[in-house]
Motif scaffolding. Structure first.
Motif, PDB file in Angstrom:
ATOM      1  N   VAL A 435       0.251  -1.138  -0.365  1.00 20.66           N
ATOM      2  CA  VAL A 435       0.051   0.135   0.309  1.00 20.66           C
ATOM      3  C   VAL A 435       1.099   1.080   0.181  1.00 20.66           C
ATOM      4  CG1 VAL A 435      -1.495   1.539   1.458  1.00 20.66           C
ATOM      5  CG2 VAL A 435      -1.566  -1.294   0.669  1.00 20.66           C
ATOM      6  N   ALA A 436       1.792   1.363   0.726  1.00 18.90           N
ATOM      7  CA  ALA A 436       3.248   2.582   0.695  1.00 18.90           C
ATOM      8  C   ALA A 436       3.445   2.936  -0.304  1.00 18.90           C
ATOM      9  CB  ALA A 436       3.942   1.960   1.834  1.00 18.90           C
ATOM     10  N   LEU A 437       3.627   1.666  -1.295  1.00 25.45           N
ATOM     11  CA  LEU A 437       4.617   2.111  -2.647  1.00 25.45           C
ATOM     12  C   LEU A 437       3.490   2.728  -3.153  1.00 25.45           C
ATOM     13  CD1 LEU A 437       6.536   1.684  -4.436  1.00 25.45           C
ATOM     14  CD2 LEU A 437       5.885  -0.921  -5.378  1.00 25.45           C
ATOM     15  N   LEU A 438       2.246   1.945  -3.506  1.00 22.48           N
ATOM     16  CA  LEU A 438       1.006   2.105  -4.167  1.00 22.48           C
ATOM     17  C   LEU A 438       0.687   3.808  -4.290  1.00 22.48           C
ATOM     18  CD1 LEU A 438      -0.862  -0.925  -4.336  1.00 22.48           C
ATOM     19  CD2 LEU A 438       0.035  -0.168  -6.315  1.00 22.48           C
ATOM     20  N   ILE A 439       0.264   4.264  -2.989  1.00 23.19           N
ATOM     21  CA  ILE A 439       0.071   5.357  -2.357  1.00 23.19           C
ATOM     22  C   ILE A 439       1.649   6.605  -3.102  1.00 23.19           C
ATOM     23  CG2 ILE A 439       0.542   7.319  -0.473  1.00 23.19           C
ATOM     24  CD1 ILE A 439      -1.435   4.832   1.271  1.00 23.19           C
ATOM     25  N   GLU A 440       2.529   5.751  -2.814  1.00 26.02           N
ATOM     26  CA  GLU A 440       3.530   6.799  -3.822  1.00 26.02           C
ATOM     27  C   GLU A 440       3.759   6.754  -5.185  1.00 26.02           C
ATOM     28  OE1 GLU A 440       5.927  10.035  -1.780  1.00 26.02           O
ATOM     29  OE2 GLU A 440       4.211   8.337  -0.063  1.00 26.02           O
ATOM     30  N   ALA A 441       3.179   5.856  -5.776  1.00 31.92           N
ATOM     31  CA  ALA A 441       3.636   5.835  -6.821  1.00 31.92           C
ATOM     32  C   ALA A 441       2.113   6.954  -7.174  1.00 31.92           C
ATOM     33  CB  ALA A 441       3.028   4.916  -7.290  1.00 31.92           C
ATOM     34  N   VAL A 442       1.110   7.050  -7.095  1.00 31.13           N
ATOM     35  CA  VAL A 442      -0.648   7.712  -7.354  1.00 31.13           C
ATOM     36  C   VAL A 442      -0.059   8.979  -6.831  1.00 31.13           C
ATOM     37  CG1 VAL A 442      -2.560   8.248  -6.779  1.00 31.13           C
ATOM     38  CG2 VAL A 442      -2.123   5.744  -7.031  1.00 31.13           C
ATOM     39  N   LYS A 443       1.031   9.403  -6.199  1.00 31.48           N
ATOM     40  CA  LYS A 443       1.377  10.806  -5.685  1.00 31.48           C
ATOM     41  C   LYS A 443       1.933  11.122  -6.951  1.00 31.48           C
ATOM     42  CE  LYS A 443       2.524  11.764  -1.851  1.00 31.48           C
ATOM     43  NZ  LYS A 443       3.420  11.203  -0.342  1.00 31.48           N
ATOM     44  N   GLU A 444       2.955   9.747  -6.991  1.00 35.62           N
ATOM     45  CA  GLU A 444       3.838  10.685  -8.306  1.00 35.62           C
ATOM     46  C   GLU A 444       3.079  11.531  -9.695  1.00 35.62           C
ATOM     47  OE1 GLU A 444       7.141   7.841  -8.782  1.00 35.62           O
ATOM     48  OE2 GLU A 444       7.843   8.087  -7.026  1.00 35.62           O
ATOM     49  N   GLN A 445       2.171  10.640  -9.753  1.00 34.93           N
ATOM     50  CA  GLN A 445       1.093  10.149 -11.149  1.00 34.93           C
ATOM     51  C   GLN A 445       0.809  11.451 -10.493  1.00 34.93           C
ATOM     52  OE1 GLN A 445      -2.173   7.115 -11.671  1.00 34.93           O
ATOM     53  NE2 GLN A 445      -0.395   6.390 -13.838  1.00 34.93           N
ATOM     54  N   GLN A 446      -0.070  11.391  -9.897  1.00 37.39           N
ATOM     55  CA  GLN A 446      -0.803  13.112  -9.655  1.00 37.39           C
ATOM     56  C   GLN A 446       0.255  13.999 -10.586  1.00 37.39           C
ATOM     57  OE1 GLN A 446      -4.259  13.267  -9.398  1.00 37.39           O
ATOM     58  NE2 GLN A 446      -4.597  15.407  -9.297  1.00 37.39           N
ATOM     59  N   LYS A 447       1.089  14.194  -9.973  1.00 38.21           N
ATOM     60  CA  LYS A 447       2.147  15.133 -10.224  1.00 38.21           C
ATOM     61  C   LYS A 447       2.335  15.784 -11.489  1.00 38.21           C
ATOM     62  CE  LYS A 447       5.189  15.567  -6.168  1.00 38.21           C
ATOM     63  NZ  LYS A 447       6.077  15.430  -5.283  1.00 38.21           N
ATOM     64  N   ARG A 448       2.353  14.542 -12.097  1.00 40.30           N
ATOM     65  CA  ARG A 448       2.719  13.924 -13.295  1.00 40.30           C
ATOM     66  C   ARG A 448       1.346  14.917 -14.638  1.00 40.30           C
ATOM     67  NH1 ARG A 448       5.272   9.059 -13.429  1.00 40.30           N
ATOM     68  NH2 ARG A 448       7.182   9.042 -13.215  1.00 40.30           N
ATOM     69  N   ILE A 449       0.038  14.683 -13.678  1.00 39.98           N
ATOM     70  CA  ILE A 449      -1.299  15.038 -14.413  1.00 39.98           C
ATOM     71  C   ILE A 449      -1.333  16.296 -14.253  1.00 39.98           C
ATOM     72  CG2 ILE A 449      -3.358  14.788 -14.413  1.00 39.98           C
ATOM     73  CD1 ILE A 449      -3.136  11.874 -13.602  1.00 39.98           C
ATOM     74  N   ALA A 451       1.080  18.646 -14.069  1.00 40.40           N
ATOM     75  CA  ALA A 451       2.303  19.088 -14.724  1.00 40.40           C
ATOM     76  C   ALA A 451       1.189  19.195 -15.810  1.00 40.40           C
ATOM     77  CB  ALA A 451       3.536  18.427 -14.502  1.00 40.40           C
ATOM     78  N   LEU A 452       0.694  18.079 -16.465  1.00 39.71           N
ATOM     79  CA  LEU A 452      -0.156  18.538 -17.448  1.00 39.71           C
ATOM     80  C   LEU A 452      -0.664  19.058 -17.736  1.00 39.71           C
ATOM     81  CD1 LEU A 452       0.460  14.288 -18.758  1.00 39.71           C
ATOM     82  CD2 LEU A 452       1.855  15.976 -19.953  1.00 39.71           C
ATOM     83  N   GLU A 453      -2.032  19.149 -17.083  1.00 40.95           N
ATOM     84  CA  GLU A 453      -2.738  19.868 -17.026  1.00 40.95           C
ATOM     85  C   GLU A 453      -2.748  21.690 -17.585  1.00 40.95           C
ATOM     86  OE1 GLU A 453      -4.890  18.739 -13.588  1.00 40.95           O
ATOM     87  OE2 GLU A 453      -6.431  17.162 -15.287  1.00 40.95           O
ATOM     88  N   SER A 454      -1.521  21.507 -16.245  1.00 38.42           N
ATOM     89  CA  SER A 454      -1.216  23.124 -15.943  1.00 38.42           C
ATOM     90  C   SER A 454      -0.111  23.503 -17.407  1.00 38.42           C
ATOM     91  CB  SER A 454       0.327  23.212 -14.977  1.00 38.42           C
ATOM     92  OG  SER A 454       0.887  24.341 -15.414  1.00 38.42           O
ATOM     93  N   ARG A 455       0.040  22.202 -18.284  1.00 37.58           N
ATOM     94  CA  ARG A 455       1.081  23.061 -19.776  1.00 37.58           C
ATOM     95  C   ARG A 455      -0.067  23.694 -21.383  1.00 37.58           C
ATOM     96  NH1 ARG A 455       5.323  18.174 -21.773  1.00 37.58           N
ATOM     97  NH2 ARG A 455       5.269  19.893 -23.542  1.00 37.58           N
ATOM     98  N   ILE A 456      -1.117  22.108 -21.142  1.00 38.44           N
ATOM     99  CA  ILE A 456      -2.310  22.600 -21.783  1.00 38.44           C
ATOM    100  C   ILE A 456      -3.327  23.863 -21.265  1.00 38.44           C
ATOM    101  CG2 ILE A 456      -4.787  21.447 -21.980  1.00 38.44           C
ATOM    102  CD1 ILE A 456      -3.723  18.806 -21.564  1.00 38.44           C
ATOM    103  N   ASP A 457      -3.051  24.208 -20.325  1.00 43.10           N
ATOM    104  CA  ASP A 457      -3.784  25.048 -20.218  1.00 43.10           C
ATOM    105  C   ASP A 457      -2.931  27.091 -20.291  1.00 43.10           C
ATOM    106  OD1 ASP A 457      -6.122  24.430 -18.261  1.00 43.10           O
ATOM    107  OD2 ASP A 457      -5.018  24.880 -16.450  1.00 43.10           O
TER     108      ASP A 457
END
Length: 461
Positions: A435-449, A451-457
């Motif tokens: 679970v700890a690994l998956l939490i950090e993976a989701v957080k990393e993925q969220q940062k990428r999301i 960042a991409l949303e910011s670039r699109i804006d």
């Protein structure tokens, strides 16, 4: 003139009479003799009067039988001077006549012509003393009708007591000491089987044997061993040494230095164990205590201090104690197994069991207080990408399932995989820790999301 009489033999008349009276010993003995004159010639055949007495010595002494005068009997001699009669036919011989080992028979002869002649006394040997075989200080016809004491140095003051051995005491009414030495049965109906230095002092108390044991409670029992005490009502110490059963229905099976000090408490054996709670139990082991009511303590230094507790401790040299009522506690440094003899962790449950364990929750220790070198997980997304979820069937029962393959996970995250003792063959995956690994993976993925949303804006402006 009659100058002598030759006694041909003195024996108990039992052969014929015992057939008629079964176990009743006859009160007479058969006597035979030969009367002659000085020259050794037989006296004329005919009737003679013989007077019999039994004394305590060869001359003088005390007349033992009969109580007055002598027993006078008329006998007929044949041409050879021979005669026979049953001594005691007139004044019956009682068992107390032969209560001492030395007795002498005196016979006086009156032929009606010459002066009465007293013949030299003859010793009574084995035969007459058989009178006491079935009459031992009160036995009659094989049934003992009064107290019996066999052996030296006894004190037997209780009513209808039995005591044997040496220097024993049966002072309680209807008490018995079967043997041994220096034992004391002072309670009414108390019994000691044997041994030495034992005491049964209350009504119905019993010590079977051993040394220096004491049954001091009513109807209490000590089976044997040494220095054991059963002081509670209906308490029992079966054996061992220095054990105590002190309250109602308490029992100690054996061992040494054990105490059953609660009502209906039990210590099976071992050393230095105590069960002091009501219905408390210690089956054995060492230095265990069952203090709470209906508590159970076993192993080494297990302490069931509260009501309804079950405490089992392994062989570690440290106390292991309950902390509250109705707990089930196990200390097993080598692990605990359920439905399996393969113990590979602190708790091992049968693999491919018919049912899965189920619970409302399974909390895991995780406080910062117990951790150090705390660092965030980096590269979680990449690690997750290296894992592969799979479907499969269990070989044992062909049951379908989903999950991970432990060997594959171990190549990526060895911290969550358990191995056999050889360190090579994988056993299990700790899914919860992923679970700890998956939490950090989701957080990393969220940062990428984000960042991409910011670039699109920015591109849309």
């Amino acid at each position: 003139m009659i100058r002598r009489m030759v006694m041909m033999g003195v024996v108990l008349a039992t052969a014929l009479w015992l057939r008629e009276a079964s176990a009743v010993v006859p009160a007479a003995m058969n006597a035979q003799g030969r009367l002659t004159d000085l020259a050794g010639a037989p006296l004329p055949a005919g009737s003679k009067t013989l007077i019999f007495r039994i004394y305590s010595d060869s001359t003088g002494g005390v007349q033992i039988w009969p109580a007055v005068d002598g027993e006078s009997q008329s006998v007929d001699t044949d041409s050879g001077g021979l005669w026979n009669c049953a001594i005691g036919a007139v004044s019956p011989l009682t068992d107390d006549v032969f209560s001492e080992p030395v007795r002498w028979l005196e016979i006086r002869v009156n032929d009606g012509i010459n002066p009465v002649v007293m013949l030299p006394r003859v010793p009574l040997l084995t035969g007459p003393f058989a009178q006491r075989v079935a009459t031992v200080d009160g036995a009659s016809g094989g049934a003992i009708s009064s107290k019996v004491s066999i052996g030296p140095g006894h004190v037997s003051t209780g009513a209808e007591t039995f005591v044997a051995g040496m220097d024993n005491e049966a002072t309680g009414d209807y008490s018995a000491v079967g043997g041994g030495a220096t034992n004391s049965a002072s309670g009414e109906y108390a019994t000691i089987g044997g041994g030495s230095g034992n005491a049964a002092s209350e009504i119905g108390s019993t010590v079977a044997g051993g040394e220096s044991n004491q049954a001091l409670g009513e109807h209490s029992v000590v089976g044997g061993g040494s220095n054991n005490f059963a002081t509670g009502l209906i308490s029992v110490v079966a054996g061992g040494s220095d054990n105590h059963a002190t309250l109602l229905n308490a029992s100690v099976g054996g061992g040494a230095l054990n105490l059953a000090g609660g009502i209906a408490s039990t210590v099976g054996g071992g050393v230095n164990n105590s069960a002091t709670g009501i219905n408390a139990t210690v089956p054995g082991g060492w230095l265990n205590e069952a203090v709470g009511a209906s508590s159970f303590a076993a192993g080494r230094q297990a302490k069931a201090l509260h009501d309804g507790c079950f405490v089992w401790a392994d062989d570690q040299a440290a106390d292991f104690a309950s902390t509250g009522a109705n707990q089930f506690m196990i200390r097993a440094l080598g692990g605990v197994a359920i439905n399996t003899d393969s113990v590979v962790s602190i708790l091992t449950i049968q693999r491919n069991s018919p049912t899965d364990p189920i619970a409302d929750a399974w909390p895991v220790y995780s406080s910062r207080r117990w951790k150090k070198d705390i660092e965030p997980i980096h590269g979680a997304t990449g690690t997750v990408e290296r894992l592969q979820g799979v479907t499969y069937r269990w070989k044992a029962d062909d049951k379908p399932d989903i999950g991970l393959i432990a060997e594959d996970v171990g190549a990526v995250i060895p911290e969550v995989v358990a191995y056999e003792a050889n360190g090579v063959d994988a056993l299990s995956v700790d899914y919860a820790r992923l679970v700890a690994l998956l939490i950090e993976a989701v957080k990393e993925q969220q940062k990428r999301i984000e960042a991409l949303e910011s670039r699109i804006d920015q591109m849309s402006q």
